[in-house]
Structure formats: structure tokens, C-alpha cells
Write an enzyme that holds these catalytic residues in place. Sequence first.
Site, short mmCIF file in Angstrom:
data_model
loop_
_atom_site.label_atom_id
_atom_site.label_comp_id
_atom_site.label_asym_id
_atom_site.label_seq_id
_atom_site.Cartn_x
_atom_site.Cartn_y
_atom_site.Cartn_z
N LYS A 13 -8.12 -1.00 -14.84
CA LYS A 13 -9.49 -0.53 -14.66
C LYS A 13 -9.41 0.72 -13.80
O LYS A 13 -8.44 0.94 -13.08
CB LYS A 13 -10.30 -1.59 -13.91
N HIS A 50 -13.42 2.39 -4.60
CA HIS A 50 -12.16 1.90 -4.03
C HIS A 50 -11.74 2.66 -2.79
O HIS A 50 -10.84 2.24 -2.08
CB HIS A 50 -11.04 1.99 -5.06
N HIS A 73 -11.82 3.87 -8.91
CA HIS A 73 -13.01 4.71 -8.81
C HIS A 73 -13.41 4.98 -7.35
O HIS A 73 -12.76 4.50 -6.42
CB HIS A 73 -14.17 4.10 -9.60
N1 ARG Z 1 -9.32 -7.06 -6.69
C1 ARG Z 1 -10.52 -7.40 -6.00
C2 ARG Z 1 -11.65 -6.49 -6.43
O1 ARG Z 1 -11.41 -5.40 -6.92
C3 ARG Z 1 -10.39 -7.29 -4.50
C4 ARG Z 1 -9.38 -8.21 -3.90
C5 ARG Z 1 -9.71 -8.53 -2.49
N2 ARG Z 1 -8.73 -9.35 -1.84
C6 ARG Z 1 -8.69 -10.67 -1.91
N3 ARG Z 1 -7.73 -11.28 -1.27
N4 ARG Z 1 -9.58 -11.37 -2.55
O2 ARG Z 1 -12.79 -6.87 -6.27
#
Ligand code: ARG
Length: 572
Positions: free
Chosen positions: A126, A132, A129
Site C-alpha cells: 500500500k 505515515h 502516504h
Molecule cells: N500497520 C498498522 C497500520 O498501518 C500500524 C501498526 C501499529 N503497530 C502495532 N503494533 N499494532 O495501521
Amino acid sequence: MINIKKVIAEKINASVDFLSLEEIEAMIEIPQDSAMGDYAFPCFKLAKQLHKAPPMIAADLAAALNDNLFEKVENVNAYVNMFINKEAFSKLSLEEVAKAKDSYGNTDIGHGEKVIVEYSSPNIAKPFHIGHIRSTVIGNSINKIYTALGYDVVRINHLGDYGTQFGKMIVAFRKWGNEEDVKREPIKTLLSYYVKFHEEAEKDPSLEDEARATFTKLEHGEEAETKLWQWFREESLNEFNRVYNMLGISFDSYAGESFYSDKMPAVLDELKAKGLLKESQGAQIVDLEEYGFGPALVTKSDGSSLYITRDLAAAIYRKKTYDFAKCIYVVASQQNLHFQQWFKILELMGYDWSKDCVHIPFGLVSMEEGTMSTRNGRVIFLEDVLNKAVEKTREIVLEKNVNTENVDETAAMVGIGAVMFNELANSRIKDYVFKWDKVLNFDGETGPYVQYTHARAASVLRKAGFDEAVLSPDAIEKLDFSYLSSDSAYELIKLIYRFPDAIIKAGAEYEPSIVTRHIIDVAQAFNKFYHDEQIIVDNENEKNVKLLLTWAAKQTIKNGLALLGIKAPEKM
Ligand code: ARG
């Protein structure tokens, strides 16, 4: 770090030897009213041991404390009021910067304890963006702040490289994809498949079932699906790394969600054994209703695992592997409930270290240009924003005729620094709107302003032929600090002195903006000093000590910017 309270405590300790240094230090107060001195020491507690009335003790102590650290020492009732001598204070403060240089501001309050900072953690395949930028830049700064506080930091990128969306991606690729397109432009192409999938699934909901079945195959390690997934992951990481390189950000581990896929059955068994699992319409949940966190779904009815289960597995794995004193998750505030849920589950599992897991939330960023949505492809890529920042800065640099040999290097340093600084300028929980003219304003409270101030101090030092030899203790001993007694010089020195405290506070509150604010203050104070006073004067004694202050201001700004992950240009 020099701590004036400690220095004073040592001096009091010479007369009051029945209290420890720490006890004395803890008793020293900073009066509200500066007419009562910069520091005050109450003598009530000494009456018992000394068999004397407190006011008398205060009088004796005041008389005994004649030291050139103090301008004057008075006793008022039971208090000893101490007025710090500006020259002595300036000398102590600047000496400290000269000694520590690049590590000025660092302390050892962490005693080498292990801290995990988890940040960035984008989803594979993905776009990376503009949203982030928040976790990435705030997390990076928290990592640097904790390192400066003497913690042993492990930086983890918990990549979102697992989950049903990969089922969708694989289905879409097989139906409409082509390898060359993906290779040429991985994320934009993969994104277009994702968008297409959602368009088609609206017409034909069976595609959703197909995607779920495909993800289950992936979870079972089937070769064809695993291979495709791995390829998507690699191509995505290449793109992410390009952005991380631009930002100067790195990680110790990229163990993302997929890393825990084989560790989840054990967690589910444990939940079951501890009586925490409930069946609900074929799915498994942990009921958190009584804590106000609702039911938490840990496996779906088709048996596939979920985001939350992977977080549980990851935390347990990290505790075993790193034995962390703290595990910090820098993740958007939209995920508050998610973190409340699984922290609670850990606690119910009997892990008392669940209290050492901290979620550090932050608000939303939006662009003036409008909102984004991954599903329909309206996305603002972070890389594009960074490139645009560099491009716009290049124009400004050329237009302003900035003093630099390398326009490209300066534009990159300033443009990217500006975006990062803007990100760290406000308290993290606030939502904010990204505005170009605010980010790149060279006169506001911005990255370019602070970097420019650093370059200005560097230019003064260059012009004066400043020699770092004057930073030796012997050379400092010979300087005449009385030339730094103007208000503008003294305000600047006080801010430099308080820099280590700003870092401690920023760490305690997980709030890099405290450091950002502090270096803006230092930059403004330096600019005031620069405008109010002549630095390079004929009188050598005056010039040398003013150059030391200029150098110390520059060093403090540089160290502060480093904690934000931003470079400090020598010329600009
Ligand atoms: N990949 C997730 C997102 O883009 C964030 C991960 C956050 N970290 C975690 N340990 N849940 O929303």
C-alpha cells in the site's frame, strides 16, 4: 549535566554533614518570587540535630556560604536565600557544553535499560502516504530522545505485512495483474489492483470470499501464495526504504506481523488455558465488556488470525527476546481502543509487565489539497511531498542567493528538515493541516528558521577564525565572563543551561515538541543576542567569551535538531 542544585548542595553539605547530598538537594527550593533569590534552603528540619532555632541556623549557614557562585546570600526567617552570581553561572553552563559537545544534553537516567520503540509500521503493498509521516518522524525522535537519556533503544518497524488484504491483492493480481507493471512501479500498480478489487467486489461480492480463501492458503504456507506475497513484500520494502533514506531513518528490526504467524497458535492455546476465550458465532473472542472495551475478536469464524492476535504474540515474543523495561508503540489515536483491548488481555493473562507497554497516540494530518482514501486511490505519497519540499526549497535558496556551494545538498537538508520539523512542532495529539507556506517559511517558528540560525552562528565563528582550542578547560578558565552579563546574553545562557531538562521532560511525556520548542527559544534568543550586540569586537577578552557563547548556542541547536532527526547545515 550540571545541576546547580547539586553544586549548591555540595556547598551546604560542608556545614550540614549529617544530611546526605541527595537529601540536601531535595530540600533546595526555587522561590516563586525572584526577590527571594534564585534558590532557597529551608532550615526547619535541621533544628533537632543542631539544637538551635531555625532562624539562627539560617543565619549561621548564610554566613558560612561565602562562595563566588553566589552574588549574595541572605537569611530571611528560617530560609537561606541564594542569589546566583551571573558570571559563575555562565561559566559553569558554557563549560559544560564545551566538555560534552555533541553529547551536550545527554544524561544517564536510563542506566542502559532496554526500551523498544515501535514506529512507522506501514502496510505492505500500500502507498507510503503523507499520514505515515506522523508515526515515522515522531517515533524516530522518541527513539533519539530515549537514547540521549541513556536507554538502550531497539527500533522496530512492525510492518503490516499480513492479513486478509493480501488475499485481495493476490486475487486481483491473478485476475488483472501483470508482472512488468509491478516491477516498474510496484506500489502504484499494486494500489491500482487494490482499487480495482474493491470496485469489482461491489458488483460481485463473491470476490471477497475468494480473497478470504486465498489468505487462508497463505496462512497455511501454500507455495504459490507465499511466493507472490513475498515478492509484494520485497518490492514494497524497496520503495519504503527510499523514503526512509530521504528522512535519514533506520530500524534494528523489520519483524512485522507475518513474523508472528507461527507464534499465534501458542497464544491462542494460552488464552484458552487461562479461560479467557469465548466462542461467538464461530469466532473466538475475549470478552472485555466489563472493562468497557467490548468484545475483542481474536480469530475469525474461518479460523484466520487477526491484527490483535499478532500484537499479543509480538508483545510476548519481545518480552522474551529483549526483556524490555518499556515497549513504546507510536500509533495513531484511531487505534486507542485496539491498544486498550490487548493491553487488558495481556494483564488478564497474568503478565504484570503489561503496564510497561505504552501506546503513544497522535492526531491526524490532512493536506490543504483535500482528504485521502486508499480504497479509491486518492492518495498523497510521502515521497512526492518530500520531493516537492526539496524542489520548493531549491527555488527559495536560489532566489535568496543563499550562501552555499552545494545548492542540491542544502535544498535536501532544508526541505526535508522543514517537513520533519513541522511534524514535531506541535503537541503530537493535535490534528493539523499541512500548509506549504507555513512549513517552508524561513522567518516563522520553522525548521528553516532554526537551521538558518545555526548556519548564522557558524558563519560568525568562521569569520572570527574561531578555534576549538578555546574549549579546553584551561582556556575557559582564562575567559572573562563579565562580558556576558547583558540581558540578551544571559537569557541565551539560561536557555542553554536548561536544554538537558527539556530532553528529560520530552522523554517523560513522549513529546518531542518540547525539544522543538526549546530549540526555537534558543534560536530566537541567539538572534536577539546577535542583533543587540557586536560579537566580533576589537577587545580580545570580550570577543573570545562572546564567541564561546555563540559556539555553545550553535552546539545546542545542533544537538536539539539531531534529536528531531534533522541535520544542521554549516552554510545556508
Ligand atoms: N500497520 C498498522 C497500520 O498501518 C500500524 C501498526 C501499529 N503497530 C502495532 N503494533 N499494532 O495501521
